[in-house]
Motif scaffolding. Structure first.
Motif, PDB file in Angstrom:
ATOM      1  N   VAL A 131      45.840  39.929  37.391  1.00  0.00           N
ATOM      2  CA  VAL A 131      44.570  40.407  36.824  1.00  0.00           C
ATOM      3  C   VAL A 131      43.726  41.039  37.922  1.00  0.00           C
ATOM      4  CG1 VAL A 131      42.378  39.693  35.787  1.00  0.00           C
ATOM      5  CG2 VAL A 131      44.528  38.785  34.895  1.00  0.00           C
ATOM      6  N   LEU A 132      43.580  40.344  39.041  1.00  0.00           N
ATOM      7  CA  LEU A 132      42.782  40.873  40.148  1.00  0.00           C
ATOM      8  C   LEU A 132      43.348  42.202  40.636  1.00  0.00           C
ATOM      9  CD1 LEU A 132      42.138  37.583  42.166  1.00  0.00           C
ATOM     10  CD2 LEU A 132      40.592  38.731  40.573  1.00  0.00           C
ATOM     11  N   GLU A 133      44.664  42.267  40.805  1.00  0.00           N
ATOM     12  CA  GLU A 133      45.294  43.494  41.297  1.00  0.00           C
ATOM     13  C   GLU A 133      45.124  44.641  40.306  1.00  0.00           C
ATOM     14  OE1 GLU A 133      49.296  42.203  42.117  1.00  0.00           O
ATOM     15  OE2 GLU A 133      48.696  41.226  43.988  1.00  0.00           O
ATOM     16  N   GLN A 134      45.347  44.388  39.011  1.00  0.00           N
ATOM     17  CA  GLN A 134      45.243  45.443  38.007  1.00  0.00           C
ATOM     18  C   GLN A 134      43.815  45.952  37.845  1.00  0.00           C
ATOM     19  OE1 GLN A 134      47.272  44.593  34.301  1.00  0.00           O
ATOM     20  NE2 GLN A 134      48.992  43.680  35.381  1.00  0.00           N
ATOM     21  N   LEU A 135      42.836  45.104  38.109  1.00  0.00           N
ATOM     22  CA  LEU A 135      41.433  45.508  37.983  1.00  0.00           C
ATOM     23  C   LEU A 135      40.848  45.948  39.323  1.00  0.00           C
ATOM     24  CD1 LEU A 135      40.163  42.765  35.498  1.00  0.00           C
ATOM     25  CD2 LEU A 135      40.970  45.087  34.992  1.00  0.00           C
ATOM     26  N   ASN A 136      41.705  46.092  40.332  1.00  0.00           N
ATOM     27  CA  ASN A 136      41.286  46.517  41.672  1.00  0.00           C
ATOM     28  C   ASN A 136      40.207  45.616  42.265  1.00  0.00           C
ATOM     29  OD1 ASN A 136      43.070  48.767  41.874  1.00  0.00           O
ATOM     30  ND2 ASN A 136      41.714  49.873  40.485  1.00  0.00           N
ATOM     31  N   LEU A 137      40.354  44.316  42.031  1.00  0.00           N
ATOM     32  CA  LEU A 137      39.450  43.333  42.605  1.00  0.00           C
ATOM     33  C   LEU A 137      40.143  42.691  43.803  1.00  0.00           C
ATOM     34  CD1 LEU A 137      38.221  41.725  39.288  1.00  0.00           C
ATOM     35  CD2 LEU A 137      36.873  43.152  40.835  1.00  0.00           C
ATOM     36  N   PRO A 138      39.390  42.294  44.815  1.00  0.00           N
ATOM     37  CA  PRO A 138      40.011  41.725  46.013  1.00  0.00           C
ATOM     38  C   PRO A 138      40.651  40.368  45.741  1.00  0.00           C
ATOM     39  CG  PRO A 138      37.641  41.507  46.125  1.00  0.00           C
ATOM     40  CD  PRO A 138      37.935  42.338  44.910  1.00  0.00           C
ATOM     41  N   CYS A 139      41.736  40.095  46.453  1.00  0.00           N
ATOM     42  CA  CYS A 139      42.393  38.791  46.390  1.00  0.00           C
ATOM     43  C   CYS A 139      42.035  37.948  47.601  1.00  0.00           C
ATOM     44  CB  CYS A 139      43.912  38.961  46.315  1.00  0.00           C
ATOM     45  SG  CYS A 139      44.490  39.625  44.749  1.00  0.00           S
ATOM     46  N   GLN A 140      41.431  38.563  48.615  1.00  0.00           N
ATOM     47  CA  GLN A 140      41.048  37.865  49.837  1.00  0.00           C
ATOM     48  C   GLN A 140      39.523  37.755  49.905  1.00  0.00           C
ATOM     49  OE1 GLN A 140      43.225  36.602  52.118  1.00  0.00           O
ATOM     50  NE2 GLN A 140      44.910  37.278  50.808  1.00  0.00           N
ATOM     51  N   GLY A 141      39.050  36.640  50.420  1.00  0.00           N
ATOM     52  CA  GLY A 141      37.610  36.479  50.620  1.00  0.00           C
ATOM     53  C   GLY A 141      36.815  36.316  49.348  1.00  0.00           C
ATOM     54  N   VAL A 142      37.465  35.847  48.278  1.00  0.00           N
ATOM     55  CA  VAL A 142      36.762  35.640  47.018  1.00  0.00           C
ATOM     56  C   VAL A 142      37.041  34.231  46.503  1.00  0.00           C
ATOM     57  CG1 VAL A 142      36.818  38.066  46.340  1.00  0.00           C
ATOM     58  CG2 VAL A 142      38.647  36.548  45.589  1.00  0.00           C
ATOM     59  N   ALA A 143      36.168  33.766  45.644  1.00  0.00           N
ATOM     60  CA  ALA A 143      36.382  32.539  44.887  1.00  0.00           C
ATOM     61  C   ALA A 143      36.429  32.942  43.423  1.00  0.00           C
ATOM     62  CB  ALA A 143      35.255  31.547  45.132  1.00  0.00           C
ATOM     63  N   VAL A 144      37.184  32.211  42.640  1.00  0.00           N
ATOM     64  CA  VAL A 144      37.312  32.528  41.223  1.00  0.00           C
ATOM     65  C   VAL A 144      36.914  31.306  40.407  1.00  0.00           C
ATOM     66  CG1 VAL A 144      38.934  33.150  39.384  1.00  0.00           C
ATOM     67  CG2 VAL A 144      39.128  34.230  41.626  1.00  0.00           C
ATOM     68  N   ALA A 145      36.091  31.549  39.395  1.00  0.00           N
ATOM     69  CA  ALA A 145      35.712  30.497  38.455  1.00  0.00           C
ATOM     70  C   ALA A 145      36.281  30.858  37.089  1.00  0.00           C
ATOM     71  CB  ALA A 145      34.195  30.372  38.371  1.00  0.00           C
ATOM     72  N   VAL A 146      36.843  29.866  36.419  1.00  0.00           N
ATOM     73  CA  VAL A 146      37.360  30.044  35.061  1.00  0.00           C
ATOM     74  C   VAL A 146      36.565  29.114  34.162  1.00  0.00           C
ATOM     75  CG1 VAL A 146      39.350  29.792  33.542  1.00  0.00           C
ATOM     76  CG2 VAL A 146      39.670  30.692  35.854  1.00  0.00           C
ATOM     77  N   ASP A 147      35.917  29.694  33.168  1.00  0.00           N
ATOM     78  CA  ASP A 147      35.071  28.936  32.244  1.00  0.00           C
ATOM     79  C   ASP A 147      34.069  28.062  33.000  1.00  0.00           C
ATOM     80  OD1 ASP A 147      36.408  30.128  30.110  1.00  0.00           O
ATOM     81  OD2 ASP A 147      37.898  28.526  29.994  1.00  0.00           O
ATOM     82  N   GLY A 148      33.518  28.606  34.105  1.00  0.00           N
ATOM     83  CA  GLY A 148      32.467  27.935  34.846  1.00  0.00           C
ATOM     84  C   GLY A 148      32.929  26.948  35.900  1.00  0.00           C
ATOM     85  N   ALA A 149      34.242  26.745  36.047  1.00  0.00           N
ATOM     86  CA  ALA A 149      34.758  25.800  37.041  1.00  0.00           C
ATOM     87  C   ALA A 149      35.583  26.542  38.082  1.00  0.00           C
ATOM     88  CB  ALA A 149      35.609  24.733  36.364  1.00  0.00           C
ATOM     89  N   LEU A 150      35.443  26.137  39.343  1.00  0.00           N
ATOM     90  CA  LEU A 150      36.214  26.746  40.414  1.00  0.00           C
ATOM     91  C   LEU A 150      37.701  26.621  40.107  1.00  0.00           C
ATOM     92  CD1 LEU A 150      36.010  28.119  43.175  1.00  0.00           C
ATOM     93  CD2 LEU A 150      36.147  25.854  44.197  1.00  0.00           C
ATOM     94  N   TYR A 151      38.434  27.729  40.259  1.00  0.00           N
ATOM     95  CA  TYR A 151      39.865  27.770  39.972  1.00  0.00           C
ATOM     96  C   TYR A 151      40.607  27.865  41.294  1.00  0.00           C
ATOM     97  CZ  TYR A 151      43.987  28.811  37.141  1.00  0.00           C
ATOM     98  OH  TYR A 151      45.211  28.767  36.521  1.00  0.00           O
ATOM     99  N   PRO A 152      41.420  26.866  41.649  1.00  0.00           N
ATOM    100  CA  PRO A 152      42.054  26.838  42.965  1.00  0.00           C
ATOM    101  C   PRO A 152      43.054  27.973  43.180  1.00  0.00           C
ATOM    102  CG  PRO A 152      42.792  24.980  41.614  1.00  0.00           C
ATOM    103  CD  PRO A 152      41.762  25.733  40.830  1.00  0.00           C
ATOM    104  N   LYS A 153      43.057  28.495  44.384  1.00  0.00           N
ATOM    105  CA  LYS A 153      43.942  29.601  44.737  1.00  0.00           C
ATOM    106  C   LYS A 153      45.412  29.204  44.577  1.00  0.00           C
ATOM    107  CE  LYS A 153      43.903  33.499  47.794  1.00  0.00           C
ATOM    108  NZ  LYS A 153      43.169  34.160  48.841  1.00  0.00           N
ATOM    109  N   SER A 154      45.708  27.926  44.679  1.00  0.00           N
ATOM    110  CA  SER A 154      47.081  27.447  44.516  1.00  0.00           C
ATOM    111  C   SER A 154      47.610  27.681  43.100  1.00  0.00           C
ATOM    112  CB  SER A 154      47.175  25.956  44.864  1.00  0.00           C
ATOM    113  OG  SER A 154      46.374  25.185  43.980  1.00  0.00           O
ATOM    114  N   GLN A 155      46.723  27.992  42.145  1.00  0.00           N
ATOM    115  CA  GLN A 155      47.130  28.218  40.762  1.00  0.00           C
ATOM    116  C   GLN A 155      47.039  29.688  40.339  1.00  0.00           C
ATOM    117  OE1 GLN A 155      44.502  25.297  38.900  1.00  0.00           O
ATOM    118  NE2 GLN A 155      46.287  24.006  38.540  1.00  0.00           N
ATOM    119  N   TRP A 156      46.753  30.577  41.276  1.00  0.00           N
ATOM    120  CA  TRP A 156      46.582  31.986  40.940  1.00  0.00           C
ATOM    121  C   TRP A 156      47.862  32.650  40.453  1.00  0.00           C
ATOM    122  CZ3 TRP A 156      42.868  35.041  44.618  1.00  0.00           C
ATOM    123  CH2 TRP A 156      41.604  34.457  44.580  1.00  0.00           C
ATOM    124  N   ASP A 157      49.021  32.046  40.673  1.00  0.00           N
ATOM    125  CA  ASP A 157      50.279  32.642  40.231  1.00  0.00           C
ATOM    126  C   ASP A 157      50.747  32.081  38.890  1.00  0.00           C
ATOM    127  OD1 ASP A 157      50.640  34.489  42.381  1.00  0.00           O
ATOM    128  OD2 ASP A 157      51.184  32.802  43.658  1.00  0.00           O
TER     129      ASP A 157
END
Length: 69
Positions: free
Chosen positions: A25-51
């Motif tokens: 999703v990040l790659e297709q939307l040209n959003l950075p994968c480095q230096g960012v944090a991601v929240a899903v439904d208001g909760a921090l989503y760990p980078k270990s689950q990005w795949d």
């Protein structure tokens, strides 16, 4: 018939034919994968689950650090 996966990223709706991983999703939307944090439904989503595939209806926020004074 496959039902598209609809998600919201930073307030904008997006639809994918197949459930993408969060990293895709990040790659297709040209959003950075480095230096960012991601929240899903208001909760921090760990980078270990990005795949892992995203779920239909997820609300994703991509947050970057901003220096302030």
């Amino acid at each position: 018939m496959t039902i598209p996966t609809a998600i919201t990223v930073n307030g904008a709706e997006h639809s994918f034919a197949e459930p993408p991983t969060l990293r895709e999703v990040l790659e297709q939307l040209n959003l950075p994968c480095q230096g960012v944090a991601v929240a899903v439904d208001g909760a921090l989503y760990p980078k270990s689950q990005w795949d892992e595939p995203v779920g239909r209806g997820w609300e994703i926020e991509v947050l970057t650090a901003v220096q302030g004074g």
